[in-house]
Design an enzyme around this catalytic site. Structure first.
Site, short mmCIF file in Angstrom:
data_model
loop_
_atom_site.label_atom_id
_atom_site.label_comp_id
_atom_site.label_asym_id
_atom_site.label_seq_id
_atom_site.Cartn_x
_atom_site.Cartn_y
_atom_site.Cartn_z
N ASP A 143 -69.93 -13.75 -40.95
CA ASP A 143 -69.65 -15.01 -40.24
C ASP A 143 -68.70 -15.91 -41.02
OD1 ASP A 143 -71.25 -14.65 -37.92
OD2 ASP A 143 -73.02 -14.97 -39.14
N ASP A 202 -76.10 -18.49 -35.85
CA ASP A 202 -75.99 -17.08 -35.53
C ASP A 202 -77.42 -16.61 -35.22
OD1 ASP A 202 -74.97 -14.42 -35.42
OD2 ASP A 202 -75.74 -14.09 -37.45
N ASP A 227 -75.45 -15.68 -41.67
CA ASP A 227 -75.91 -14.88 -42.81
C ASP A 227 -74.87 -14.81 -43.92
OD1 ASP A 227 -74.07 -13.11 -41.83
OD2 ASP A 227 -75.54 -11.74 -40.98
#
Length: 665
Positions: free
Chosen positions: A563, A368, A559
């Site tokens: 997600d 990410d 994180d």
């Protein structure tokens, strides 16, 4: 023997499960390797405290020395045959009485094929064949080997307990105007705790009085202190280094960071590696097979080929002794457990041996962007003045924005050191920026629309991020770029992955194409995909999973907060910057407790080294056993050599397994 091997295996599962209630008991259940069977099955009775262990260890040393002295006397002194036999029998009883008792008890419980039965059969068999000295040597060598194995596994357990020594002993809580010392479990949410310099913070909470620096080494593996003051959140397990802190508890102990971390590490054994599962199945099939082969070795040559009964029974006993797969059953789970303990010391929480094994196979690393490769907060990343200094441009822009609560304004103020010029008549122009009078000049700070509105001649920057232009009395002064800056270790992390031959690095983000492209180019990623919603990220991960080699693993790093679907879909989900984040700890398979992406290649290196150690133990153990089995059948290896090979291999495998705690980065 099968009973013993299963026992060994389950013992190591129990080694991961000690102290589930998080009571302050660093002694843990004494369940590990060979020794678990001894604790109640053949009299070692290792205590649950270190004093008891030391006492039992001393008694065993005395028994071993006394038995060795009696054996030496029987071999070296000129005595009548009956006296020599008496010394040998006494030596055997001194060192091996508990093994014989345990073997008898297990037979009564229907578990005859364990290691204690095996050693009893081997030594008694030698006596029946007239080899009294060899019968004593079998039991003596076995107990010496067991002693060193117990000691090695004890050291491993204690080292891991020391590495994870983050559990607070007590909490000082304010009640009725007094300070009471209680167990952290007895503190309620909302109560005020007092933490003095040098003490561990017992519960997660918020500082309501005082300021200090916290040592987070035990949680993050990083030695740099973290400064805290009134209003700052603090987490359990950190050590207060300076001033006295008054902290309002925000979580009960059972929900605190330290309790959750300890539970994760201690329960890591619930997730077995493929190697561990294979060894368990292997032992259950292998054991009855080799017992059957030993019986055939003892019977077939004398019955059908005229072989000497003594020679072939001795060969069968040798074959049976060396066949015990204890080195594998103990060392494989111990290696993974040691690795998990060593990783936790570095701030890397791995939830199970299976994830260690999968991490070692990493071939695709997917990230990410925001909060993972970038800091996840606006910051001044570039200053481009026109006719003024960088500091003058930054000060002027910050002065104009100082009364705004917008994140852009906060980024400018954070970047500006020193006193700001006085701003008067500041006013926000919606969708444009801010106008203010500073040092008698009309200052305009904002986007391109503001420059056009004020008739300022400027050149659009055309860069990813938020561009703040500034002008004074219509004269263009330059621009400041505000963006989500890269984390300090992001480039090193990607470089580290490439050095480890991770073939594909990918970034998935919901951010704009331009912002994503800038980050991707800076980090030299293999590919990136921007403008993705959460389900779009899952689709991309699915595509990458289908494209990758079947022998490699896909790791997704996020994180851990928004997600969760992608973390769950990847082979291994890794949560970044998860210090104190419940969502991250729950969602991920691996949790990096600080905010440093460089921990990912470090974790992969440790995982690969751990798998190498496991393979070394498997190959070494099997090779030695096969060689000694063949030598035994050929009448070359005596019975005492089989015992020496069995316990020696197991001891060396345990020592090799313990290396996993101290793998270099």
């Amino acid at each position: 023997m099968s009973k013993h091997c299963d026992h060994c295996h389950h013992a190591h599962e129990e080694a991961h499960e000690h102290d589930h209630e998080h009571e302050h008991d660093h002694d843990h259940e004494h369940a590990h390797g060979h020794t678990h069977a001894h604790s109640h099955e053949h009299g070692h009775d290792h205590g649950h405290d270190h004093g008891g262990e030391e006492e039992n260890r001393t008694v065993m040393i005395v028994r071993i020395i006394a038995s060795a002295a009696l054996l030496a006397a029987g071999l070296l002194l000129s005595l009548p045959t009956w006296a020599k036999i008496a010394l040998f029998l006494l030596s055997w009883v001194v060192v091996g009485y508990n093994v014989v008792i345990a073997a008898a008890e297990n037979i009564l419980h229907g578990h005859a094929l364990d290691e204690m039965f095996l050693m009893t059969v081997a030594s008694v068999g030698a006596f029946c064949l007239g080899d009294f000295a060899e019968g004593v040597a079998v039991m003596l060598l076995y107990q010496i080997g067991e002693f060193f194995q117990d000691y090695a596994v004890d050291q491993s357990r204690d080292s891991i307990a020391e590495l994870m020594d983050i559990r607070p002993d007590t909490a000082e809580v304010e009640r009725n105007g007094k300070i009471e010392t209680v167990h952290p479990q007895q503190v309620n949410v909302g109560e005020i705790i007092v933490v003095r310099p040098g003490e561990k913070i017992p519960l997660d909470g918020t500082v309501i009085e005082g300021a200090s620096a916290l040592n987070t080494l035990a949680l993050t593996g990083e030695s740099a202190p973290r400064d805290v003051g009134v209003g700052d959140p603090v987490i359990s397990g950190c050590v207060n280094m300076q001033g006295v802190l008054r902290i309002e508890a925000t979580h009960a102990y059972s929900d605190s960071t330290v309790a959750r971390i300890l539970e994760l590490v201690e329960n890591a054994g619930d997730h077995k590696s493929r190697a561990d599962q294979f060894i368990t199945r292997f032992a259950r099939i292998y054991t009855p097979v080799v017992v059957g082969l030993a019986v055939l070795v003892a019977l077939i040559p004398p019955l059908f080929f005229g072989g000497a009964w003594k020679e072939w029974i001795t060969s069968a006993l040798t074959f049976l002794v060396i066949s015990c797969p204890c080195a594998l059953v103990i060392s494989v789970p111990l290696t993974f457990f040691s690795a998990i303990g060593g990783a936790s010391k570095r701030g890397i929480l791995i939830k199970g041996a299976n994830y260690v094994e999968t991490l070692a196979q990493t071939g695709v690393a997917v990230f990410d962007k925001t909060g993972t490769l970038t800091q996840g907060a606006f910051a001044v990343t570039e200053i481009h003045p026109e006719g003024v200094t960088e500091q003058a441009l930054l000060s002027l822009a910050a002065a104009a924005e100082q009364f705004s609560t917008h994140p852009i304004a906060q980024a400018l103020l954070s970047a500006c050191a020193g006193d700001l010029p006085k701003a008067e008549d500041a006013a926000e122009v919606a969708g444009h920026g801010v106008l203010a009078t500073i040092q008698g000049k009309r200052v305009a700070v904002g986007n391109g629309k503001m420059m056009i509105r004020e008739g300022v001649a400027y050149q659009p920057a055309g860069k990813a991020g938020t561009v703040v232009y500034a002008a004074a009395d219509g004269q263009y002064l330059g621009y400041i770029l505000i963006s989500d800056a890269l984390k300090a270790g992001a480039k090193a992390a990607i470089d580290g992955l490439k050095q480890l031959n991770v073939g594909r690095t990918v970034m998935l983000t919901g951010d704009s194409e331009a912002a994503a492209r800038e980050v991707s180019d800076a980090l030299q990623l293999d590919e990136m995909h921007a403008g993705l919603l959460p389900d779009g990220k899952v689709d991309e991960v699915e595509r990458l999973m289908n494209e990758k080699d079947a022998q490699t693993a896909l790791v997704f790093v996020g994180d851990g907060i928004n997600d969760a679907p992608v973390l769950a879909r990847a082979d291994v989900g890794v949560a970044m910057g998860a210090l104190g984040s419940d969502a991250a700890i729950e969602a991920a398979d691996v949790v990096l407790m600080d905010d440093d992406p460089r921990k990912l290649p470090q974790a992969i290196r440790m995982a690969r080294a751990t798998v190498r150690i496991v393979r070394q133990n498997i190959l070494f153990s099997l090779a030695v056993k096969v060689i000694v089995m063949i030598l035994g059948v050929l009448h070359v290896a005596p019975l005492w050599l089989a015992i020496f090979a069995d316990v020696g291999v197991c001891f060396l495998a345990i020592l090799n397994a313990m290396r996993a705690m101290h793998i270099r980065d």
